[in-house]
Design an enzyme around this catalytic site. Structure first.
Site, PDB file in Angstrom:
ATOM      1  N   ARG A 199     103.935  55.645  -5.589  1.00 47.17           N
ATOM      2  CA  ARG A 199     104.274  55.259  -4.209  1.00 47.17           C
ATOM      3  C   ARG A 199     103.491  56.160  -3.266  1.00 47.17           C
ATOM      4  O   ARG A 199     103.482  57.385  -3.433  1.00 47.17           O
ATOM      5  CB  ARG A 199     105.757  55.398  -3.933  1.00 47.17           C
ATOM      6  CG  ARG A 199     106.060  55.262  -2.435  1.00 47.17           C
ATOM      7  CD  ARG A 199     107.501  55.157  -2.102  1.00 47.17           C
ATOM      8  NE  ARG A 199     108.025  53.852  -2.475  1.00 47.17           N
ATOM      9  CZ  ARG A 199     109.186  53.378  -2.020  1.00 47.17           C
ATOM     10  NH1 ARG A 199     109.913  54.086  -1.177  1.00 47.17           N
ATOM     11  NH2 ARG A 199     109.618  52.196  -2.398  1.00 47.17           N
ATOM     12  N   LYS A 252      97.938  70.991  -0.510  1.00 47.49           N
ATOM     13  CA  LYS A 252      96.765  71.886  -0.420  1.00 47.49           C
ATOM     14  C   LYS A 252      95.477  71.081  -0.276  1.00 47.49           C
ATOM     15  O   LYS A 252      94.385  71.629  -0.393  1.00 47.49           O
ATOM     16  CB  LYS A 252      96.685  72.758  -1.673  1.00 47.49           C
ATOM     17  CG  LYS A 252      97.911  73.612  -1.922  1.00 47.49           C
ATOM     18  CD  LYS A 252      97.809  74.285  -3.288  1.00 47.49           C
ATOM     19  CE  LYS A 252      99.153  74.854  -3.715  1.00 47.49           C
ATOM     20  NZ  LYS A 252      99.181  75.199  -5.138  1.00 47.49           N
ATOM     21  N   HIS A 260     104.727  45.835  -2.408  1.00 48.44           N
ATOM     22  CA  HIS A 260     105.823  46.495  -3.149  1.00 48.44           C
ATOM     23  C   HIS A 260     106.243  45.476  -4.212  1.00 48.44           C
ATOM     24  O   HIS A 260     107.281  44.822  -4.099  1.00 48.44           O
ATOM     25  CB  HIS A 260     106.939  46.820  -2.174  1.00 48.44           C
ATOM     26  CG  HIS A 260     108.004  47.738  -2.708  1.00 48.44           C
ATOM     27  ND1 HIS A 260     108.108  48.101  -4.037  1.00 48.44           N
ATOM     28  CD2 HIS A 260     109.018  48.384  -2.057  1.00 48.44           C
ATOM     29  CE1 HIS A 260     109.147  48.915  -4.183  1.00 48.44           C
ATOM     30  NE2 HIS A 260     109.712  49.101  -2.999  1.00 48.44           N
ATOM     31  N   ARG A 263     116.066  54.040  -3.958  1.00 44.40           N
ATOM     32  CA  ARG A 263     116.244  52.953  -4.920  1.00 44.40           C
ATOM     33  C   ARG A 263     115.106  52.857  -5.926  1.00 44.40           C
ATOM     34  O   ARG A 263     115.317  52.805  -7.146  1.00 44.40           O
ATOM     35  CB  ARG A 263     116.346  51.608  -4.179  1.00 44.40           C
ATOM     36  CG  ARG A 263     117.690  51.332  -3.548  1.00 44.40           C
ATOM     37  CD  ARG A 263     117.512  50.522  -2.264  1.00 44.40           C
ATOM     38  NE  ARG A 263     116.900  51.391  -1.275  1.00 44.40           N
ATOM     39  CZ  ARG A 263     117.611  52.146  -0.440  1.00 44.40           C
ATOM     40  NH1 ARG A 263     118.908  52.028  -0.422  1.00 44.40           N
ATOM     41  NH2 ARG A 263     117.028  52.986   0.396  1.00 44.40           N
ATOM     42  N   THR A 264     113.879  52.793  -5.421  1.00 42.03           N
ATOM     43  CA  THR A 264     112.745  52.515  -6.304  1.00 42.03           C
ATOM     44  C   THR A 264     112.539  53.650  -7.294  1.00 42.03           C
ATOM     45  O   THR A 264     112.364  53.415  -8.499  1.00 42.03           O
ATOM     46  CB  THR A 264     111.476  52.302  -5.451  1.00 42.03           C
ATOM     47  OG1 THR A 264     111.780  51.397  -4.392  1.00 42.03           O
ATOM     48  CG2 THR A 264     110.347  51.753  -6.294  1.00 42.03           C
TER      49      THR A 264
HETATM   50  N1   CP Z   1     113.609  49.138  -1.161  1.00 36.62           N
HETATM   51  C1   CP Z   1     113.023  50.338  -1.324  1.00 36.62           C
HETATM   52  O1   CP Z   1     111.814  50.457  -1.596  1.00 36.62           O
HETATM   53  O2   CP Z   1     113.884  51.389  -1.158  1.00 36.62           O
HETATM   54  P1   CP Z   1     113.477  52.914  -1.348  1.00 36.62           P
HETATM   55  O3   CP Z   1     112.513  53.265  -0.246  1.00 36.62           O
HETATM   56  O4   CP Z   1     114.761  53.691  -1.270  1.00 36.62           O
HETATM   57  O5   CP Z   1     112.822  53.048  -2.689  1.00 36.62           O
END
Ligand code: CP
Length: 341
Positions: free
Chosen positions: A124, A102, A152, A74-75
């Site tokens: 991320r 590496k 998040h 999603r993100t």
């Molecule tokens: N909600 C969320 O962060 O989903 P993903 O891990 O698929 O990005």
């Protein structure tokens, strides 16, 4: 919104060089006005997020780097879609296939990406504090797409946007008088930390619910209530946000989504116990207030933290959360990224 200071939202003084920074690293510590400004921009971009409207030149010529060193559906895709909806281009780097394998550090990876001339980095990482580390290492805006158990922030914003929309609070995002239960593996959850910060800052009562190993009383220091008895809160709340059990963060390789029902999870006695006391089953949904909504940030363990039928029920806004995620990420780009002159 004041954009002359970093919207870091993380504990500790920002580095001196951050006086002119434009980052979104977390929602903890963010002022309500700043949260409302992101939400109002996202609300206004909802039509554009689904392809309608005239925002395709807003970030024309900008390049957004998506640095996803941990898996995402999603993100990652919604940041990419949000950038494209605003006319920006994207480049992508994932952990698999990158030189992180590496031994290249996160700081060096980010500095090399910036050296190529990008206008913002979305990051991320499994490392809590990793997004702040990147922000301290580069000059361009940095947006946290999830760092370990820390935060998040765009998920927190999309959760509030979805909730406010369902409750008719899109005009002011004032959430006083409303209650939300966040249920499950709170202690492992960056989603919960960002959601608690955003919802409570806007006046919503937040009750974190789970077994004591997943929802310890100490979470109350985040400004929420903590309750171990799920059934006792069902009639009190206007929404329930179920969280995925994050087996990968429990440090117990013997457990996982395919673990047998009676296997220890490392954080609760057994998956069977979790199902019995803390899953959102169809029977529990019947005890919710009329109009209460069901949320989940995804990915879901269907049949574990919530029933299949509950996930797909009329009260579920889970796919609307995903949809609103595009609008939120567009709003964050609009707020933080300046198109090249
Ligand atoms: N909600 C969320 O962060 O989903 P993903 O891990 O698929 O990005």
């Amino acid at each position: 919104m004041t954009m002359t200071m970093a919207t870091t939202g993380h504990a500790g003084a920002p580095p001196a060089s951050s006086a002119l920074r434009r980052d979104l690293l977390g929602l903890q510590g963010l002022h309500a006005d700043d949260i409302r400004a992101y939400l109002a921009t996202a609300r206004d971009l909802i039509p554009s997020a689904s392809g309608k409207g005239m925002h395709r030149d807003a970030l024309g010529g900008a390049i957004i780097a998506n640095l996803f060193l941990e898996d995402s559906t999603r993100t990652r895709l919604s940041f990419t879609l949000a950038a494209k909806r605003l006319g920006a281009d994207t480049i992508d780097l994932t952990g698999a296939g990158s030189s992180a394998s590496k031994g290249e550090t996160l700081r060096d990876t980010a500095r090399n990406i910036e050296a190529m001339g990008v206008d913002a980095i979305v990051v991320r990482t499994k490392a809590s504090g990793g997004a702040a580390l990147v922000a301290e290492s580069v000059g361009c805006p940095v947006i946290n797409a999830g760092d370990g158990r820390h935060e998040h922030p765009t998920q927190g914003l999309l959760d509030v946007l979805t909730f406010a929309e369902a409750k008719g609070r899109l005009d002011t995002f004032e959430l006083s008088g409303l209650s939300l239960a966040i249920v499950g593996d709170i202690i492992s959850s960056r989603v919960a930390r960002s959601a608690i910060a955003a919802f409570t800052t806007l006046g919503c009562r937040v009750i974190c619910v789970g077994p004591p190993t997943m929802a310890p009383k100490g979470l109350a220091c985040l400004g929420c209530e903590v309750e171990n008895d799920f059934d006792s809160v069902l009639r009190e709340v206007d929404g329930v946000m179920m969280l995925r059990i994050q087996f990968e963060r429990h440090g117990d390789a013997t457990t996982g989504p395919t673990a047998p029902a009676a296997a220890p999870t490392g954080r609760t006695g057994s998956l069977r116990e979790f199902r019995a006391f803390h899953a959102l089953t169809q029977a529990r949904v019947k005890l919710l207030r009329p109009g209460a909504i069901i949320m989940h940030p995804g990915p879901m363990n269907r049949g574990l933290e919530l029933d299949h039928a509950v996930a797909d029920s009329g009260a579920s806004v889970i796919l609307r959360q995903v949809s609103r995620g595009v609008a939120v990420r567009m709003a964050v780009f609009r707020t933080l990224v300046r198109p090249p002159q």
